[in-house]
Scaffold this active site. Structure first.
Site, PDB file in Angstrom:
ATOM      1  N   GLU A 183      -5.931  18.015   6.622  1.00 54.64           N
ATOM      2  CA  GLU A 183      -4.839  17.115   6.353  1.00 54.64           C
ATOM      3  C   GLU A 183      -3.897  17.645   5.561  1.00 54.64           C
ATOM      4  O   GLU A 183      -4.061  18.444   4.519  1.00 54.64           O
ATOM      5  CB  GLU A 183      -5.297  15.824   6.072  1.00 54.64           C
ATOM      6  CG  GLU A 183      -6.392  15.148   7.036  1.00 54.64           C
ATOM      7  CD  GLU A 183      -6.326  13.608   6.511  1.00 54.64           C
ATOM      8  OE1 GLU A 183      -6.534  12.892   7.399  1.00 54.64           O
ATOM      9  OE2 GLU A 183      -6.875  13.295   5.468  1.00 54.64           O
ATOM     10  N   GLN A 242       3.817   7.242   2.400  1.00 54.68           N
ATOM     11  CA  GLN A 242       3.180   6.560   3.455  1.00 54.68           C
ATOM     12  C   GLN A 242       2.947   5.158   2.758  1.00 54.68           C
ATOM     13  O   GLN A 242       2.527   5.084   1.737  1.00 54.68           O
ATOM     14  CB  GLN A 242       1.608   6.845   3.777  1.00 54.68           C
ATOM     15  CG  GLN A 242       1.546   8.353   4.581  1.00 54.68           C
ATOM     16  CD  GLN A 242       1.830   8.091   6.000  1.00 54.68           C
ATOM     17  OE1 GLN A 242       1.063   7.718   6.851  1.00 54.68           O
ATOM     18  NE2 GLN A 242       3.276   8.296   6.395  1.00 54.68           N
ATOM     19  N   TRP A 293       0.779  -1.300  -0.030  1.00 50.76           N
ATOM     20  CA  TRP A 293       0.047   0.096  -0.006  1.00 50.76           C
ATOM     21  C   TRP A 293       0.693   1.191  -0.228  1.00 50.76           C
ATOM     22  O   TRP A 293       1.885   1.378   0.707  1.00 50.76           O
ATOM     23  CB  TRP A 293      -0.843  -0.023   1.320  1.00 50.76           C
ATOM     24  CG  TRP A 293      -1.514   1.237   1.558  1.00 50.76           C
ATOM     25  CD1 TRP A 293      -1.059   2.337   2.349  1.00 50.76           C
ATOM     26  CD2 TRP A 293      -2.838   1.701   1.204  1.00 50.76           C
ATOM     27  NE1 TRP A 293      -2.007   3.340   2.322  1.00 50.76           N
ATOM     28  CE2 TRP A 293      -2.929   2.995   1.661  1.00 50.76           C
ATOM     29  CE3 TRP A 293      -3.933   0.977   0.726  1.00 50.76           C
ATOM     30  CZ2 TRP A 293      -4.397   3.688   1.744  1.00 50.76           C
ATOM     31  CZ3 TRP A 293      -5.075   1.664   0.524  1.00 50.76           C
ATOM     32  CH2 TRP A 293      -5.370   2.852   1.077  1.00 50.76           C
ATOM     33  N   MET A 294       0.364   2.228  -0.998  1.00 54.95           N
ATOM     34  CA  MET A 294       1.101   3.766  -0.615  1.00 54.95           C
ATOM     35  C   MET A 294      -0.042   4.776  -0.516  1.00 54.95           C
ATOM     36  O   MET A 294      -1.085   4.884  -1.316  1.00 54.95           O
ATOM     37  CB  MET A 294       1.883   3.868  -1.862  1.00 54.95           C
ATOM     38  CG  MET A 294       2.705   5.369  -1.973  1.00 54.95           C
ATOM     39  SD  MET A 294       3.701   5.231  -3.329  1.00 54.95           S
ATOM     40  CE  MET A 294       2.634   5.905  -4.554  1.00 54.95           C
ATOM     41  N   ASP A 314      -0.029   8.980   1.035  1.00 52.41           N
ATOM     42  CA  ASP A 314       0.628  10.425   0.879  1.00 52.41           C
ATOM     43  C   ASP A 314       2.093  10.587   0.397  1.00 52.41           C
ATOM     44  O   ASP A 314       2.936   9.712   1.202  1.00 52.41           O
ATOM     45  CB  ASP A 314       0.463  11.211   1.943  1.00 52.41           C
ATOM     46  CG  ASP A 314      -0.873  11.207   2.977  1.00 52.41           C
ATOM     47  OD1 ASP A 314      -1.816  10.557   2.239  1.00 52.41           O
ATOM     48  OD2 ASP A 314      -0.967  11.789   3.628  1.00 52.41           O
TER      49      ASP A 314
END
Ligand code: FRU
Length: 497
Positions: free
Chosen positions: A226, A64, A45-46, A48
């Site tokens: 965010e 991330q 998973w990726m 930001d």
């Protein structure tokens, strides 16, 4: 008590374990939707982009990352670097959750988003330690590196152990920059239903002084901001703030342009608009490079989407790097970096293509799933009410994504309702003020993405699409009248992997 050395070896052991998992998982991926020329994680998973910095001749991009699975879990920081913003080289995972301030809890946990700074020659990562249910849940932390590859978590962590008010809705995603001798940090914050960008200052990145909110939502801009990024652009005291506001769907990203005063740490807004009008553009971050360019990269997905590549053992891509400029009227302009032209292969060029009313016009050899298109419509020669193109068309014409400009409405659309797997939906953007009666569209087609630029950088629309790989057709159209394509350039783009 655990000493610093044993903490470091524990952290390194977690990283070695993550690297093992990545090796295994990357060999087991289904590559159907893997992109040709966009940054993606090796597997897993990726989300930001984090820690973007130009350092020792390389553009560094952290992100991330969950190396173990294609869904959001305990967040690590993945790491890649590039010499040209086009070709990316994967480096070992930089951060893994390992300490009580970034590991534990039953839900969200990990080394959450943040930024990078070069302080006295040391590459320093500044990130949010997040542990669901802990009090406080979010704190700001540092990790440093001598070689730009191996990172040590700082023994002073957390360097900001408390939010300004313990009753808040989010305190995360520190972005740090230097002004004069002082470090400034903007942090995403939510309080009383209002998203805010709050500021801290420091001389050494270790001890931070709270300066209050630079700017907050006027009530229409979400309840938590965010991934704020605040930076000078356009000269004088002009600045731009990028935010990813929560809970104002369908809007997922905004920029505010205006002025920032370093004495008071207050931002005065001139303009606020979407950065990108697509569905898949979130958490953008910027860096400044050795040429003084402000370069932005965003996560090319969105929380809550169908994400068909998850079932294939991976998730997530970054947008193309875009250079930002601020126009005199305070509007933000974004253009894909010129370095991308190294990918150009076979070139087809055509001019004065007449489009009849209705139907689709194909152009010889203009088709594919890894292309750049540059199309100029001469509206003065057009009687149509709408014109545009369909891409990723199936042979039978039943599946495609449509890009359409409605001339009287002055609106640009990208309609992926028949685009394939994944979510449908129509993105739309206002597009008036066309240059000398012309509509110029620049479109980057990659295997599961579309990035459209128009209006001299004022409009970008970024979407993931998941057509059958065999669907590579392209057709142009005019409706309720005829139209003329003045010039068309199409390049096949090669893969960076
Ligand atoms: C934005 C975000 C950040 C957070 C990170 C966690 O997409 O929610 O606010 O730090 O993702 O992965």
């Amino acid at each position: 008590m655990e000493n610093t050395t044993s903490k470091h070896s524990k952290h390194q052991a977690f990283i070695a374990q993550a690297e093992e998992a990545l090796k295994e998982n990357s060999s087991a991926m289904d590559t159907t939707f893997r992109l040709h020329y966009h940054m993606m994680p090796p597997a897993g998973w990726m989300n930001d982009p984090n820690g973007m910095i130009y350092f020792n001749g390389y553009y560094h991009l952290f992100y991330q990352h969950d190396p173990y699975q294609a869904k959001q879990g305990p967040m690590h920081w993945g790491h890649a670097r590039s010499k040209d913003l086009v070709h990316w080289e994967h480096l070992p995972v930089a951060l893994a959750p390992s300490e009580d301030y970034d590991k534990g809890g039953n839900g969200g946990q990990g080394c959450w988003s943040g930024s990078a700074a070069l302080h006295n020659g040391t590459l320093t990562l500044i990130y949010t330690g997040h542990v669901d249910g802990k009090t406080p849940e979010e704190v700001q932390c540092l990790a440093t590196s001598a070689d730009g590859v191996t990172f040590h978590k700082h023994e002073a962590n957390p360097v900001i152990g408390d939010s300004p008010d313990p009753v808040c809705f989010g305190f995360r995603d520190p972005k740090v920059w230097k002004h004069g001798d002082k470090w400034h940090m903007v942090v995403g914050y939510g309080k009383d239903g209002l998203g805010k960008a709050i500021i801290y200052t420091s001389n050494d990145l270790l001890s931070w002084e709270y300066q209050g909110a630079a700017v907050e939502s006027d009530g229409t801009m979400g309840d938590m901001w965010e991934c704020p990024d605040l930076f000078p652009l356009g000269g004088d005291d002009r600045h731009v703030l990028l935010i990813s506001p929560m809970n104002i769907a369908p809007v997922k990203n905004l920029y505010l342009s205006g002025t920032f005063d370093y004495e008071s740490c207050r931002f005065v807004k001139q303009q606020a608009e979407q950065i990108d009008y697509g569905f898949d553009f979130y958490a953008p971050q910027t860096l400044i490079d050795d040429l003084g360019r402000r370069i932005m990269i965003a996560w090319m997905n969105i929380w809550g989407a169908a994400m068909p590549e998850q079932a294939h053992g991976w998730l997530g891509a970054m947008t193309l790097p875009r250079e930002l400029k601020l126009a005199a009227d305070g509007t933000l302009r974004s253009h894909p970096v010129p370095e991308l032209s190294v990918l150009r292969g076979q070139h087809i060029s055509a001019a004065d293509i007449a489009l009849a009313d209705g139907g689709l016009t194909a152009i010889d050899n203009v088709q594919g799933d890894s292309l750049e298109l540059d199309i100029v419509f001469d509206l003065s020669k057009s009687s149509a009410s709408e014109l545009g193109l369909r891409v990723r068309c199936s042979g039978d014409g039943s599946s495609y994504t449509e890009i359409r400009y409605a001339i009287a409405e002055q609106r640009l659309y990208m309609d992926r309702n028949l685009g394939g797997a994944g979510d449908g939906g129509v993105s739309e953007a206002p597009l008036g003020q066309l240059e000398d009666g012309r509509l110029r569209l620049r479109l980057f087609i990659d295997r599961s993405s579309l990035e459209l630029f128009a209006g001299d950088g004022r409009i970008a629309i970024t979407n993931r699409v998941y057509p059958d790989p065999a669907n590579v057709g392209i057709g142009f159209f005019a409706r309720q009248g005829t139209a003329v394509i003045e010039t068309l350039d199409a390049w096949e783009l090669s893969s960076i992997w």
